[in-house]
Scaffold this active site. Structure first.
Site, PDB file in Angstrom:
ATOM      1  N   GLU A   1     -10.051  21.212  15.401  1.00 16.81           N
ATOM      2  CA  GLU A   1     -10.958  22.898  14.770  1.00 16.81           C
ATOM      3  C   GLU A   1     -11.803  23.105  16.076  1.00 16.81           C
ATOM      4  O   GLU A   1     -12.355  24.015  16.880  1.00 16.81           O
ATOM      5  CB  GLU A   1     -10.726  23.170  13.122  1.00 16.81           C
ATOM      6  CG  GLU A   1     -10.375  23.235  12.327  1.00 16.81           C
ATOM      7  CD  GLU A   1     -10.582  23.429  10.880  1.00 16.81           C
ATOM      8  OE1 GLU A   1     -11.182  22.230  10.534  1.00 16.81           O
ATOM      9  OE2 GLU A   1     -10.655  24.513   9.953  1.00 16.81           O
TER      10      GLU A   1
ATOM     11  N   GLU B   1      -4.966  18.563   6.279  1.00 11.62           N
ATOM     12  CA  GLU B   1      -5.517  18.838   5.743  1.00 11.62           C
ATOM     13  C   GLU B   1      -5.137  18.872   3.645  1.00 11.62           C
ATOM     14  O   GLU B   1      -5.170  18.435   3.148  1.00 11.62           O
ATOM     15  CB  GLU B   1      -7.042  20.407   5.698  1.00 11.62           C
ATOM     16  CG  GLU B   1      -7.344  20.150   6.734  1.00 11.62           C
ATOM     17  CD  GLU B   1      -7.275  20.566   7.762  1.00 11.62           C
ATOM     18  OE1 GLU B   1      -6.037  20.080   8.234  1.00 11.62           O
ATOM     19  OE2 GLU B   1      -8.009  20.810   8.450  1.00 11.62           O
TER      20      GLU B   1
END
Ligand code: NAD
Length: 702
Positions: A104, A124
């Site tokens: 990210e 995740e």
């Protein structure tokens, strides 16, 4: 100590993140990057910025412990905008892995370059979460909706070449990564801005007509591969928001969905599983003990397990000698190994050349030739103590002094085998799970005299095989099978009282178990369960209830999948269906024994099956046969198909609440007798408002 540093190289500001071992994003780090970025912006000597990780990797993700205080990571959000709006070009230089928050951050940079062996991913989902730092919004803008969905739902990392083709990376750097990244950044600075911002790109976001089938497909994939998990569906919704909402609103939607995941029981269970797996490899009893290198191994017994274990070693590049007592058994074993490898080649997992090179590492033999030069011998003959003792005596006479003598026994006494040798300190259990080349669990059984170095060596071998080694104590069935025996016993009682094997399995599967318990028994073989029962007959307390049907199945030759009939019926493709004959047999047997028959609902099936395990798990903990409740959970998650999102049996009991679990067990005791006596540790924790997880966090003497 600051983990982030700005240096200048040839006119580029190099921001280096140094938080060993994997540069995980921890509290305060985003703020430190932010400060370095501000300094780079202000410094006229700096024309471009490179963000790179020190050591072996880029940012490999967020520090998992930080999720306990999620607000400590919120600094990442302002950093993302700051990276994108930097007036100088910012290049992420990726080596190792950029996962989760790492990717990210990289996607908020203007450009991303990587070494050829780097990997990127949104992992995740493996913790029951979704990307929470705008990953679900930037990734589809860079890589398209289909790829973003695939990455967010599977969690699987993408190799650099594929990430380049997908549009996530801009260049693969040959040679030194930092030099290449600096060159790339300065070239961009010379060419002039504006620098591309992933957040303002929308050319890859597709149309509703194109996207709807992709979302439907992703939902279907999630339901299949991550059964009952909620995070994949939230990830899909977040990516969908990227296609339907303006960027900022999409980010807000992602945030809400992320926080829902974080607050939910599934992510808590999966984060527990992640941390428990890491903790399991740290065994206080072997701190400081040095393992010896194991470069070659030998196995006695080329059956189901011996063959699978040989494959596990060959897959790790370790040569194996595989001995059996007859050429028929040896040929059968080797042909199974070859067949398994051929299946993998057919499925495209590896090439025929790889298969041949692995097969070449397995040396089938009928003698003990070469057994004197290996560092580890694993015995995997029939589950018969007399035979195993004889094999250990033979091994003792010929093995090198520094050779670990291990047994793959599922239930038998390690000390009895050790006593058949002159070196009981060199003997341990190495209990692999079937199929041994696939299942990740390795129970490492510590005998009375097992030396710490022996346990450390077994742990090191587990790591080499990419397995999870959990050290357990020596008792019948050790940890996993000791609990499993009570689980299977309770399931049999349930069918005697009115449930059917098919119903029990359906309920367990619907609850999240990878397989129903009767299906597992049929797969392993009714004869195996029967043999274990014979070996353990001496442990039964006279007058206590024992299941009645298993012996009959064995006598009838209903041995499970291999004979097409067991607790279920199997067709030629081993597809199971309910069998009215077994239901009638169970009913007849139960009535003849005077057992009251009634309708049994799903709730009782789950409570009796799972709490039987939990109660025994509490005994195991109290006896010190497992060092932590988390170890028991890991055994069940990696060896028995327990659903990860429930965190393992002990975590599950905590999540129900120990007073409630204890209460039900007490009710079962009143109804079914002494077999349900609550474990003292469970009773104690329930009365004090404690949990197994809190017990794990308490300091222990050792
Ligand atoms: P198996 O019957 O498939 O294989 C046993 C092999 O040992 C046979 O090939 C047999 O010929 C050979 N053998 C017997 N005596 C021998 C001797 N004196 N010398 C050399 N070879 C000899 O059994 P399995 O399922 O592979 O089980 C082996 C061990 O692994 C048992 O202790 C079992 O409890 C344990 N185990 C089994 C499983 C499972 O799911 N099958 C799982 C974990 C552990």
């Amino acid at each position: 100590m600051t983990a982030v540093e700005l240096t200048i190289r040839e006119g580029a500001g190099v921001i280096t993140i140094d938080n060993p071992p994997v540069n995980a994003l921890r509290a305060g780090m985003a703020e430190d990057i932010h400060a370095c970025l501000a300094a780079a912006e202000d410094d006229p000597a700096i024309r471009a910025v490179v963000l790179i990780g020190a050591g072996r990797t880029f940012i490999a993700g967020a520090d998992i412990r930080a999720f306990e205080k999620p607000e400590s990571l919120l600094g990442i959000l302002p950093l993302l905008g700051r990276l994108e709006s930097c007036p100088k070009p910012v290049v992420a230089a990726i080596h190792g892995t950029a996962l989760g928050g790492g990717l990210e951050v990289a996607m908020a940079c203007h450009y991303r370059v990587a070494s050829a062996d780097a990997q990127v991913g949104q992992a995740e989902i493996n913790l029951g979460l979704i990307p929470g730092a705008e990953g679900t919004q930037r990734l589809p803008r860079l890589a398209g909706v289909a790829r973003a969905l695939e990455m967010c739902v599977s969690g699987a990392p993408l190799p650099a070449a594929e990430a380049l083709a997908a549009g996530i990376l801009d260049e693969i750097v040959a040679g030194d990564l930092l030099s290449g990244a600096v060159r790339y950044a300065l070239e961009k600075a010379s060419a002039g801005g504006p620098w591309p911002k992933a957040s303002s790109r929308d050319e890859r976001l597709g149309t509703p007509e194109e996207n709807e089938p992709l979302f439907a497909n992703a939902r279907e994939q999630a339901a299949r591969t991550r059964r009952h998990q909620t995070a994949p569906h939230r990830a899909i919704e977040a990516v969908r928001a990227a296609t339907t909402l303006p960027y900022r609103e999409g980010c807000r939607r992602e945030r809400v969905l992320f926080e829902e995941c974080l607050a939910g029981p599934q992510s808590q269970a999966m984060i527990h599983a992640f941390l428990a797996e890491r903790a399991a490899t740290k065994v206080p009893a072997i701190y400081g003990a040095q393992p010896w290198p194991v470069d070659s191994v030998a196995i006695v017994g080329a059956g189901t397990m011996g063959g699978g274990i040989a494959m596990a070693f060959a897959n790790a590049g370790i040569p194996v000698r595989l001995k059996d007592s007859t050429s028929a058994a040896l040929d059968r074993g080797m042909s199974t190994v070859r067949k398994n490898y051929q299946n993998s080649v057919r499925k495209g997992r590896f090439t025929a050349e790889v298969m041949e090179s692995r097969l070449a590492l397995i040396q089938p033999q009928l003698t003990y030739d070469g057994f004197d030069s290996v560092g580890l011998i694993i015995e995997a003959v029939f589950e018969n103590l007399a035979l195993k003792k004889q094999i250990f005596a033979e091994l003792d006479a010929l093995a090198a002094p520094a050779c670990l003598l291990a047994t793959n026994s599922s239930t038998l006494d390690i000390d009895a085998m050790a006593a058949a040798t002159s070196r009981p300190h060199m003997v341990a259990g190495m209990h692999f799970f079937s199929p041994a080349n696939v299942m990740r669990l390795l129970e490492i059984v510590r005998g009375r005299d097992t030396a710490p170095e022996v346990l450390a060596t077994a742990q090191a071998v587990a790591r080499k095989l990419k397995k999870v080694g959990v050290v357990v104590g020596n008792c019948p069935g050790f940890v996993g099978n000791r609990m499993f025996a009570l689980y299977l016993r309770e399931a049999q009682f349930l069918v005697e009282e009115g449930a059917t094997p098919w119903q029990v399995d359906q309920v367990l599967h619907d609850w999240g178990m990878a397989m129903g318990i009767f299906a597992i028994d049929d797969m392993a073989g009714i004869d195996v369960a029967w043999r274990v029962k014979q070996e353990q007959k001496h442990l039964e307390t006279p007058g206590t209830r024992t299941p009645l049907v298993l012996d009959q199945l064995y006598a009838m030759g209903r041995l499970g999948q291999k004979t097409g009939l067991g607790w279920h019926r199997y067709d030629e493709n081993r597809k199971a269906s309910p069998d009215p004959e077994i239901e009638a047999l169970i009913e007849r047997t139960a009535r003849a024994a005077g057992i009251e028959r009634r309708t049994i609902g799903p709730e009782e099936i789950i409570e009796r099956c799972i709490y039987a395990m939990v109660n025994e798990g509490a005994r195991i903990l109290q006896e010190g046969r497992a060092s932590r409740a988390g170890d028991i959970d890991i055994i069940y998650l990696t060896g028995y198909g327990f659903p990860t999102y429930r965190g393992g049996p002990m975590w599950y009991a905590d999540s129900v609440g120990l007073p409630a679990v204890h209460q039900r067990i007490t009710e079962f005791q009143a109804r079914h007798g002494a077999l349900w006596t609550p474990a003292p540790l469970l009773a104690h924790l329930a009365s004090k408002g404690g949990t197994f997880a809190a017990l794990d966090r308490m300091p222990r003497p050792e």
